[in-house]
Design an enzyme around this catalytic site. Structure first.
Site, mmCIF file in Angstrom:
data_model
loop_
_atom_site.group_PDB
_atom_site.id
_atom_site.type_symbol
_atom_site.label_atom_id
_atom_site.label_comp_id
_atom_site.label_asym_id
_atom_site.label_seq_id
_atom_site.Cartn_x
_atom_site.Cartn_y
_atom_site.Cartn_z
ATOM 1 N N LYS A 58 0.877 -1.183 0.000
ATOM 2 C CA LYS A 58 0.000 0.000 0.000
ATOM 3 C C LYS A 58 0.911 1.229 0.000
ATOM 4 C CE LYS A 58 -3.971 2.082 2.222
ATOM 5 N NZ LYS A 58 -3.426 3.414 2.365
ATOM 6 N N CYS A 64 31.167 28.127 16.093
ATOM 7 C CA CYS A 64 32.271 29.095 15.930
ATOM 8 C C CYS A 64 32.091 30.364 16.751
ATOM 9 C CB CYS A 64 32.453 29.444 14.459
ATOM 10 S SG CYS A 64 31.159 30.505 13.813
HETATM 11 S S1 IVH Z 1 -6.609 -0.224 -4.526
HETATM 12 C C1 IVH Z 1 -11.040 1.017 -3.375
HETATM 13 N N1 IVH Z 1 -4.086 -0.586 -4.199
HETATM 14 O O1 IVH Z 1 -4.870 3.742 -0.707
HETATM 15 C C2 IVH Z 1 -9.819 1.645 -3.656
HETATM 16 N N2 IVH Z 1 -5.038 1.407 -3.365
HETATM 17 O O2 IVH Z 1 -8.039 4.239 0.731
HETATM 18 C C3 IVH Z 1 -8.963 0.710 -4.389
HETATM 19 N N3 IVH Z 1 -3.425 2.911 -2.323
HETATM 20 O O3 IVH Z 1 -6.790 6.145 -2.050
HETATM 21 C C4 IVH Z 1 -7.606 1.116 -4.195
HETATM 22 N N4 IVH Z 1 -1.659 1.660 -2.633
HETATM 23 O O4 IVH Z 1 -4.979 5.430 -3.648
HETATM 24 C C5 IVH Z 1 -5.110 0.229 -3.983
HETATM 25 N N5 IVH Z 1 -1.845 -1.055 -3.983
HETATM 26 C C6 IVH Z 1 -2.862 -0.240 -3.789
HETATM 27 C C7 IVH Z 1 -2.708 1.001 -3.140
HETATM 28 C C8 IVH Z 1 -3.832 1.799 -2.940
HETATM 29 C C9 IVH Z 1 -2.111 2.798 -2.148
HETATM 30 C C10 IVH Z 1 -4.262 4.056 -1.889
HETATM 31 C C11 IVH Z 1 -5.364 4.396 -2.840
HETATM 32 C C12 IVH Z 1 -6.524 4.796 -1.957
HETATM 33 C C13 IVH Z 1 -6.053 4.482 -0.579
HETATM 34 C C14 IVH Z 1 -7.036 3.606 0.152
#
Ligand code: IVH
Length: 689
Positions: A137, A434
């Site tokens: 994430k 200094c």
């Molecule tokens: S899937 C339903 N995959 O985390 C949303 N999100 O609230 C589906 N994020 O704003 C998102 N890494 O931008 C997904 N590997 C990942 C992610 C990811 C970061 C962010 C995304 C979203 C927040 C979750």
């Protein structure tokens, strides 16, 4: 007449090489160049595996720029030349996402992940294992990219999930975002909405904050804030200077192709040239999920970007559809968050560190505490404003956090733990290294040491002093400066002038000949000008331009040293901030001592350097293209030394335009105005004659 109707009488255009070329030819060359550039851009920014050198890449870009300049009507919004340049916006236009951009529900422990899996099985009415995709994430800013017929048309932030901000031009500056999808292996859909995360790498974040600290600008609290701040600039030229990157992790609306699984989506992304998050894994049960989670927990500090957990997604898009959403979150995905890297500890003391540019940074010395697996005992407090804002006192119990490789910082004070014994802290008035005065301009957050010979910044002071545009001491490189200061051979810039051959020969990689050359370069630098010396002293806010103004307005160095703030601000071009900085600098007794020692060492700095020769008097030169025997600055300096003038733009008063390799439009302009053009070789002969 439309171009298509001109086939029998091809339009002729002139290339930058002066050769007439058919419009249809240049259309073809432009197309090929764009394909080549897009390909190499993809190799460099998405695959991190370039096939050509930066110089070769720049050459391709320059060729394309020249051709597009000659035929502006052939320039398209998806051309690689269009990544930067347009004027700033007044505001961002709202963009409605055709499908809402949802957010994820969080799982904080194994139990909650188990609950997620069980819920899914129950909803799907099955006891069989589900294929999940586990992904890091990424802690960045959620964005959507809309590709129509493979061309990037709109880019937006998530906003409230329904309506975001149109940041198309800013997203276009991110080199890993293709302006056009690659369609060799897989058909390009009519419409593709890509969701992803824009982020700033940890090192780039630290570098950005270091630069901001030097400039006295407020620091970003973490890479995510820095990415968000960079993406929400109305002037895309600012965004272009921030090394943002993207990982694509999902789709919105798609028309024209069918995809069945999330893995297939990611594979298609890869084939279209979109950057996918590394370390994605298929997990079929809870054990595999936990194993992946633990592995990523261990690796998170080594990735080079921040992740704050993992995301689990049901692989089958059909099952995702069946599961649907509940209150703005999909039922088919969950974020399994890492434990926060925050802990509670006590501040024992606050000390001040002086950085290489003289910036004073308050640092909290804390009772050691383990945060996210690492023991920490120091945390940056950034500057006095931050201390005041958070009301941090010595003796306070505080929450500290560590984010990736970032220096630990104090998040907040736990006021309920105060005993009344806590002591407030203010940055000292004298530099702790200094003893020179400390100065903080009104509109800056950072206090700086004013000492010209402060050991904390000595290396930088010497490097700047010796640089080309300052005292121009050739051969005094970074490594040598480090040796000279580390060995105590130089304690201030004036010491440069008492270096002996014996001092130098003992140093690493310093043979007799190079020692001799360096001593000669140092000797030569004694013959300088007041303007150069002023610039060389590195007085804050006194760059080359201000040095020139000061030289033109003050009789000599002595009268500048004695000038009051009032007198300085009455000089055209000198504002209150610069005036204060100059007065503060010359108030330091030690700085005056160093200037005096420079004079005693034989430095001569009249307002204008006496000219030995003036054979170029009355002539104005303009340089274009890459020179092979000089840098631009050297060439300009040679012209000035010989009594001529160097200008940057061609006009009727230009005498000669000197062309290096790949001359730009200046050569064309010279031809149009009938101005003489000479090659670099001819120029060399002229000045050496
Ligand atoms: S899937 C339903 N995959 O985390 C949303 N999100 O609230 C589906 N994020 O704003 C998102 N890494 O931008 C997904 N590997 C990942 C992610 C990811 C970061 C962010 C995304 C979203 C927040 C979750």
């Amino acid at each position: 007449m439309p171009l298509a109707l001109c086939a029998s009488v091809p339009a002729l255009i002139k290339t930058s090489f002066g050769v007439a070329m058919k419009k249809s030819d240049s259309r073809h060359i432009i197309k090929e160049l764009r394909e080549k550039i897009n390909y190499h851009n993809y190799r460099y920014y998405v695959l991190d595996d370039p096939e050509i050198s930066d110089a070769e890449f720049d050459k391709l870009m320059r060729q394309l720029e020249n051709l597009e300049k000659e035929s502006p009507e052939l320039t398209t919004p998806d051309s690689p030349t269009q990544r930067v340049g347009p004027p700033p916006l007044n505001e961002f236009v709202p963009v409605k996402h055709s499908l809402p951009m949802l957010s994820l529900t969080n799982a904080m422990n194994e139990e909650e992940v188990k609950g997620f899996d069980q819920r899914i099985k129950k909803l799907l009415n099955t006891t069989e294992d589900i294929d999940y995709i586990a992904e890091p994430k990424v802690d960045g800013v959620a964005v959507e990219l809309v590709y129509e017929q493979g061309r990037l048309t709109v880019g937006s932030t998530r906003g409230d999930g329904v309506i975001g901000e149109g940041v198309t031009q800013n997203l276009k500056t991110i080199r890993s975002i293709p302006l056009r999808l690659i369609g060799k292996e897989r058909k390009i859909p009519e419409l593709l909405e890509v969701r992803g995360e824009v982020y700033l790498g940890t090192e780039d974040f630290q570098e950005l904050n270091r630069r901001r600290e030097d400039e006295g600008e407020p620091l970003f609290a973490n890479p995510r804030n820095a990415a968000a701040g960079s993406l929400r600039q109305l002037d895309s030229n600012i965004t272009a200077q921030r090394p943002l990157d993207i990982f694509c992790h999902g789709i919105g609306r798609v028309i024209g192709i069918s995809i069945n699984t999330h893995v297939e989506t990611l594979k298609a992304f890869d084939q279209w040239g979109l950057k996918v998050i590394p370390n994605i894994r298929i997990c079929r049960n809870l054990e595999e999920i936990i194993h992946y989670y633990r592995e990523m927990t261990e690796r998170r500090d080594d990735l080079g970007y921040e992740i704050d957990g993992i995301v689990l997604k049901v692989n089958s898009l059909r099952l995702q559809d069946r599961l649907g959403t509940v209150s703005r979150s999909p039922r088919w995905a969950v974020a399994y968050k890492f434990e926060p890297k925050q802990e509670t500890t006590r501040i024992k003391d606050i000390v001040v560190q002086v950085g290489r540019t003289g910036a004073l940074t308050p640092v909290a010395i804390m009772e050691p505490v383990r945060v996210g697996g690492v023991e920490i005992s120091r945390a940056t407090l950034h500057n006095q404003d931050e201390i005041n804002k958070k009301d941090i006192r010595i003796g306070d119990t505080v929450i500290v956090q560590r984010a990736g490789d970032v220096i630990p910082e104090v998040v907040k004070v736990i006021e309920t733990k105060r005993t009344g014994e806590e002591k407030r802290f203010t940055i000292p008035e004298l530099c702790p290294v200094c003893g020179a005065g400390v100065f903080r301009p009104e509109d800056e957050a950072v206090h700086r040491c004013l000492g010209l010979s402060c050991p904390a910044k000595l290396r930088e002071t010497i490097k700047h002093f010796a640089s080309k545009r300052a005292m121009d001491i050739d051969g005094l490189g970074d490594k040598l400066v480090a040796q000279l200061t580390d060995k105590g051979l130089i304690k201030d810039v004036a010491d440069l002038y008492s270096l002996s051959k014996e001092d130098l020969i003992g140093l690493e990689r310093m043979a007799e000949k190079s020692a001799q050359n360096l001593l000669e370069a140092i000797e030569k630098s004694k013959e300088t000008t007041m303007e150069r010396l002023l610039y060389a002293l590195g007085i804050r806010h006194v760059g080359e331009h201000i040095s020139k103004i000061l030289t033109n307005n003050f009789k000599d160095m002595g009268s500048l040293i004695n000038a009051t703030e009032d007198k300085l601000t009455h000089t055209h071009g000198i504002g209150a901030k610069i005036a204060k900085s100059i007065v503060k600098f010359f108030e330091q007794k030690d700085n005056l001592r160093v200037i005096d020692r420079l004079k005693q060492a034989g430095l001569r700095y009249p307002k204008i350097k006496p000219r030995k020769e003036n054979k170029l008097e009355g002539m104005t030169f303009v340089f274009t293209g890459a020179l092979s025997s000089f840098t631009r600055d050297e060439a300009k300096r040679r012209v000035e030394e010989l009594g001529g003038k160097a200008a940057s733009a061609v006009s009727n008063s230009t005498t000669y335009v000197v062309t290096g390799e790949n001359p730009g439009s200046k050569a064309d302009k010279a031809r149009t105005l009938g101005i003489n053009i000479m090659t670099e070789d001819e120029f060399k002969k002229l000045i050496e004659r």
